[in-house]
Scaffold this motif. Structure first.
Motif, PDB file in Angstrom:
ATOM      1  N   VAL A  20       0.836  -1.202   0.000  1.00  0.00           N
ATOM      2  CA  VAL A  20       0.000   0.000   0.000  1.00  0.00           C
ATOM      3  C   VAL A  20       0.870   1.250   0.000  1.00  0.00           C
ATOM      4  CG1 VAL A  20      -1.702   1.311   1.316  1.00  0.00           C
ATOM      5  CG2 VAL A  20      -1.934  -1.163   1.095  1.00  0.00           C
ATOM      6  N   ASN A  21       1.963   1.214   0.754  1.00  0.00           N
ATOM      7  CA  ASN A  21       2.900   2.323   0.824  1.00  0.00           C
ATOM      8  C   ASN A  21       3.394   2.704  -0.576  1.00  0.00           C
ATOM      9  OD1 ASN A  21       5.728   3.480   1.069  1.00  0.00           O
ATOM     10  ND2 ASN A  21       5.241   3.340   3.251  1.00  0.00           N
ATOM     11  N   TYR A  22       3.828   1.703  -1.339  1.00  0.00           N
ATOM     12  CA  TYR A  22       4.363   1.978  -2.677  1.00  0.00           C
ATOM     13  C   TYR A  22       3.264   2.241  -3.699  1.00  0.00           C
ATOM     14  CZ  TYR A  22       9.305   1.391  -1.781  1.00  0.00           C
ATOM     15  OH  TYR A  22      10.591   1.602  -1.349  1.00  0.00           O
ATOM     16  N   LEU A  23       2.085   1.659  -3.508  1.00  0.00           N
ATOM     17  CA  LEU A  23       0.952   1.988  -4.376  1.00  0.00           C
ATOM     18  C   LEU A  23       0.616   3.465  -4.269  1.00  0.00           C
ATOM     19  CD1 LEU A  23      -1.594   1.399  -6.102  1.00  0.00           C
ATOM     20  CD2 LEU A  23      -2.745   0.747  -3.964  1.00  0.00           C
ATOM     21  N   ASP A  24       0.549   3.971  -3.043  1.00  0.00           N
ATOM     22  CA  ASP A  24       0.176   5.369  -2.838  1.00  0.00           C
ATOM     23  C   ASP A  24       1.227   6.334  -3.393  1.00  0.00           C
ATOM     24  OD1 ASP A  24      -2.120   4.531  -1.693  1.00  0.00           O
ATOM     25  OD2 ASP A  24      -1.645   5.105   0.355  1.00  0.00           O
ATOM     26  N   ARG A  25       2.519   5.989  -3.237  1.00  0.00           N
ATOM     27  CA  ARG A  25       3.543   6.901  -3.747  1.00  0.00           C
ATOM     28  C   ARG A  25       3.629   6.849  -5.274  1.00  0.00           C
ATOM     29  NH1 ARG A  25       9.303   4.736  -1.634  1.00  0.00           N
ATOM     30  NH2 ARG A  25       8.079   4.459   0.260  1.00  0.00           N
ATOM     31  N   SER A  26       3.174   5.733  -5.881  1.00  0.00           N
ATOM     32  CA  SER A  26       3.235   5.588  -7.335  1.00  0.00           C
ATOM     33  C   SER A  26       2.013   6.146  -8.033  1.00  0.00           C
ATOM     34  CB  SER A  26       3.387   4.098  -7.702  1.00  0.00           C
ATOM     35  OG  SER A  26       4.544   3.544  -7.120  1.00  0.00           O
ATOM     36  N   THR A  27       0.964   6.462  -7.285  1.00  0.00           N
ATOM     37  CA  THR A  27      -0.278   6.941  -7.901  1.00  0.00           C
ATOM     38  C   THR A  27      -0.052   8.213  -8.704  1.00  0.00           C
ATOM     39  OG1 THR A  27      -1.562   5.960  -6.093  1.00  0.00           O
ATOM     40  CG2 THR A  27      -2.667   7.622  -7.423  1.00  0.00           C
ATOM     41  N   LEU A  28       0.743   9.121  -8.173  1.00  0.00           N
ATOM     42  CA  LEU A  28       0.985  10.380  -8.867  1.00  0.00           C
ATOM     43  C   LEU A  28       1.678  10.158 -10.211  1.00  0.00           C
ATOM     44  CD1 LEU A  28       0.941  13.470  -8.941  1.00  0.00           C
ATOM     45  CD2 LEU A  28       3.128  13.454  -7.741  1.00  0.00           C
ATOM     46  N   SER A  29       2.643   9.257 -10.260  1.00  0.00           N
ATOM     47  CA  SER A  29       3.371   9.018 -11.502  1.00  0.00           C
ATOM     48  C   SER A  29       2.432   8.576 -12.616  1.00  0.00           C
ATOM     49  CB  SER A  29       4.451   7.955 -11.282  1.00  0.00           C
ATOM     50  OG  SER A  29       5.367   8.366 -10.299  1.00  0.00           O
ATOM     51  N   VAL A  30       1.443   7.738 -12.275  1.00  0.00           N
ATOM     52  CA  VAL A  30       0.513   7.229 -13.278  1.00  0.00           C
ATOM     53  C   VAL A  30      -0.544   8.274 -13.632  1.00  0.00           C
ATOM     54  CG1 VAL A  30      -1.098   5.368 -13.837  1.00  0.00           C
ATOM     55  CG2 VAL A  30       0.888   4.905 -12.389  1.00  0.00           C
TER      56      VAL A  30
ATOM     57  N   GLN B 215       6.969  19.193 -13.495  1.00  0.00           N
ATOM     58  CA  GLN B 215       6.593  17.833 -13.118  1.00  0.00           C
ATOM     59  C   GLN B 215       7.703  17.121 -12.353  1.00  0.00           C
ATOM     60  OE1 GLN B 215       5.031  15.591 -16.432  1.00  0.00           O
ATOM     61  NE2 GLN B 215       3.707  17.267 -17.088  1.00  0.00           N
ATOM     62  N   GLY B 216       8.950  17.290 -12.783  1.00  0.00           N
ATOM     63  CA  GLY B 216      10.064  16.648 -12.078  1.00  0.00           C
ATOM     64  C   GLY B 216      10.189  17.132 -10.648  1.00  0.00           C
ATOM     65  N   PHE B 217       9.964  18.424 -10.426  1.00  0.00           N
ATOM     66  CA  PHE B 217      10.032  18.975  -9.071  1.00  0.00           C
ATOM     67  C   PHE B 217       8.920  18.402  -8.203  1.00  0.00           C
ATOM     68  CE2 PHE B 217       8.693  22.316  -6.053  1.00  0.00           C
ATOM     69  CZ  PHE B 217       9.841  22.378  -5.278  1.00  0.00           C
ATOM     70  N   VAL B 218       7.716  18.274  -8.794  1.00  0.00           N
ATOM     71  CA  VAL B 218       6.594  17.716  -8.045  1.00  0.00           C
ATOM     72  C   VAL B 218       6.886  16.278  -7.629  1.00  0.00           C
ATOM     73  CG1 VAL B 218       4.177  17.009  -8.218  1.00  0.00           C
ATOM     74  CG2 VAL B 218       4.877  19.232  -9.109  1.00  0.00           C
ATOM     75  N   LEU B 219       7.456  15.501  -8.548  1.00  0.00           N
ATOM     76  CA  LEU B 219       7.747  14.105  -8.242  1.00  0.00           C
ATOM     77  C   LEU B 219       8.849  13.971  -7.191  1.00  0.00           C
ATOM     78  CD1 LEU B 219       7.629  12.643 -11.861  1.00  0.00           C
ATOM     79  CD2 LEU B 219       6.044  12.087 -10.020  1.00  0.00           C
ATOM     80  N   SER B 220       9.860  14.816  -7.264  1.00  0.00           N
ATOM     81  CA  SER B 220      11.003  14.696  -6.347  1.00  0.00           C
ATOM     82  C   SER B 220      10.706  15.259  -4.960  1.00  0.00           C
ATOM     83  CB  SER B 220      12.219  15.420  -6.935  1.00  0.00           C
ATOM     84  OG  SER B 220      11.978  16.812  -7.043  1.00  0.00           O
ATOM     85  N   ALA B 221       9.654  16.061  -4.813  1.00  0.00           N
ATOM     86  CA  ALA B 221       9.324  16.633  -3.503  1.00  0.00           C
ATOM     87  C   ALA B 221       9.092  15.540  -2.468  1.00  0.00           C
ATOM     88  CB  ALA B 221       8.090  17.536  -3.617  1.00  0.00           C
ATOM     89  N   PHE B 222       8.537  14.421  -2.907  1.00  0.00           N
ATOM     90  CA  PHE B 222       8.285  13.296  -2.005  1.00  0.00           C
ATOM     91  C   PHE B 222       9.568  12.818  -1.341  1.00  0.00           C
ATOM     92  CE2 PHE B 222       8.647   8.712  -1.567  1.00  0.00           C
ATOM     93  CZ  PHE B 222       7.569   8.372  -0.766  1.00  0.00           C
ATOM     94  N   PHE B 223      10.633  12.663  -2.141  1.00  0.00           N
ATOM     95  CA  PHE B 223      11.845  12.034  -1.650  1.00  0.00           C
ATOM     96  C   PHE B 223      12.615  12.922  -0.676  1.00  0.00           C
ATOM     97  CE2 PHE B 223      10.912   9.872  -5.642  1.00  0.00           C
ATOM     98  CZ  PHE B 223      10.945   8.562  -5.221  1.00  0.00           C
TER      99      PHE B 223
END
Length: 451
Positions: free
Chosen positions: A44-54, A70-78
């Motif tokens: 579930v942890n990885y499903l939720d973090r991958s939802t944005l990418s899809v 988009q790259g900044f939005v994706l990297s904000a998580f990490f």
């Protein structure tokens, strides 16, 4: 108590005695149910973090998110995910796995639902950073739960099982989120995925108990777990003699820095597969969308097999009487060294040959991750330091997760789009990781207490 004969190699417990035999029969494998719970949490942890990418292609149209953003939005998580590994591990050791893992899941599930309510880039970045902070406790929580529930000779395979929740959750995200976005809306996709987290939280809160108070744990299985070297908390009577090591003092140990550097190198290469691998197949090997969708899943599937094989191999060697140092070094060094074949993918002439080398590299990495996840329990000076060490180790690995995609992008730009240098760097770091596990970490044993 009736004694039981022990067949096969005479493996001894940490106290030097022969351990009781593995419990067999219905109701005597409760510990594996705990691993399934941890597997579900990581999925579930990885499903939720991958939802944005899809969902991002559909979101970008509604929220007017340009490619440069988009790259900044994706990297904000990490960013928050890496930083929060450190306090998450300390909190798990202080307040326990059950409460902290559940609170973390509530946090990240609400953040996932919140991403379905955003109105612009600013709120999306904020929700993404909250998601990273909430998900930070998943890895150290699962590592600590397994350290408490499993004897040393079964711990590596158990860690490989929950670790594969990450790959399963990522794989599920593509068809599930795509279907939800197509049938309803991208906002609904975030809400549904967030609600799935609450289903897991309900199961976790009802079913997880510590070994000392689990209502369905038999005396036979409890004896097997404890005698086999599970890292249970010291009793009040023992606490006077328990090692006293402050959290910040963990950074004074050479072994801890070896764990951090080794996992940094390993995860740098893993993040190539998570981020740039599809682009490599399209840009360098000429895959079309259909071929990418089919062949692009091959390394991930092989990696699942590699992880389980790594766990099985390590535990098998322990049962044959190998020392914990020899087992861990064998699996860590061989896996990271073999993963360096990623550098050869750029010189083979055929796409099938490159895909085979990349699959071998990814599987070799996951072969090692089962032992990486076991190191915190192996070297913790006390049971109260396992999650802290797991968080420290995972912090370093996610620094690589932040830097790896950025460095690869810069190297691609500098070389005119060639993957030669990026893959050579990845191969070189695999070798550095192998050397780290070989020479920086001298022995895999509980850290000595220093005055």
């Amino acid at each position: 108590m009736t004694s039981h004969p022990v067949t096969g190699p005479q493996v001894t417990t940490p106290s030097g005695t022969t351990p009781p035999p593995r419990p067999r029969g219905r109701g005597k494998n409760v510990r594996w149910g705990i691993v399934v719970l941890c597997f579900g949490g990581l999925a579930v942890n990885y499903l939720d973090r991958s939802t944005l990418s899809v969902a991002l292609p559909a979101m970008s149209k509604d929220l007017h998110i340009g490619p440069e953003t988009q790259g900044f939005v994706l990297s904000a998580f990490f960013l928050t995910y890496a930083i929060c590994q450190l306090p998450a591990g300390a909190l798990l050791d202080k307040y326990g796995v059950k409460r902290v893992f559940a609170l973390g899941a509530i946090w990240w599930s609400l953040a996932t639902i919140g991403m379905g309510l955003v109105r612009g880039v600013g709120s999306l970045v904020g929700a993404r950073m909250l998601l990273g902070a909430g998900e930070a406790g998943g890895y150290p929580a699962a590592a600590k739960a397994v350290s408490r529930w499993f004897p040393r000779r079964e711990r590596t395979l158990a860690n490989s099982v929950w670790d594969n929740g990450a790959r399963v959750g990522t794989a599920i995200a593509l068809p599930l989120v795509t279907a939800l976005v197509s049938a309803f809306h991208w906002r609904i996709a975030f809400v549904v995925c967030g609600l799935l987290g609450f289903l897991w939280i309900f199961a976790w809160w009802r079913l997880y108990h510590e070994p000392a108070d689990h209502p369905r744990l038999s005396d036979e299985e409890r004896e097997y777990i404890e005698a086999g070297g599970a890292r249970v908390e010291e009793t009040p009577a023992d606490q006077g003699d328990a090692p006293k090591v402050r959290w910040r003092d963990l950074f004074r140990y050479r072994t801890v820095w070896g764990m951090m550097l080794g996992f940094f190198c390993l995860n740098y290469v893993i993040y190539f597969f998570i981020t740039w691998f599809p682009s490599y197949l399209v840009d360098e090997r000429g895959f079309d969308l259909l071929s990418l969708g089919f062949f692009g899943t091959v390394p991930g599937l092989v990696a699942i097999v590699g992880s389980l094989l790594g766990g099985y191999t390590a535990d098998r060697l322990l049962r044959k009487g190998w020392s914990i140092t020899k087992v861990r070094k064998t699996c860590l060094i061989s896996g990271t060294l073999c993963s360096s074949v990623i550098a050869l993918a750029v010189v083979v002439p055929t796409a099938s040959g490159a895909l085979a080398l990349l699959s071998l590299s990814y599987a070799s990495l996951t072969f090692s991750t089962a032992s990486v996840a076991s190191l915190p329990a192996d070297v913790a000076p006390s049971a109260g330091h396992v999650a802290s060490l797991a968080g420290i180790q995972n912090f370093a690995s996610n620094v690589a997760g932040v830097l790896g995609p950025i460095v690869t992008g810069f190297l691609l730009a500098a070389s005119g789009g060639s993957y030669l240098v990026p893959l050579l760097v990845s191969g070189a770091l695999s070798v550095v990781g192998a050397l780290t596990y070989a020479f920086v970490i001298k022995r895999v044993e509980p850290l000595p207490v220093r005055a």
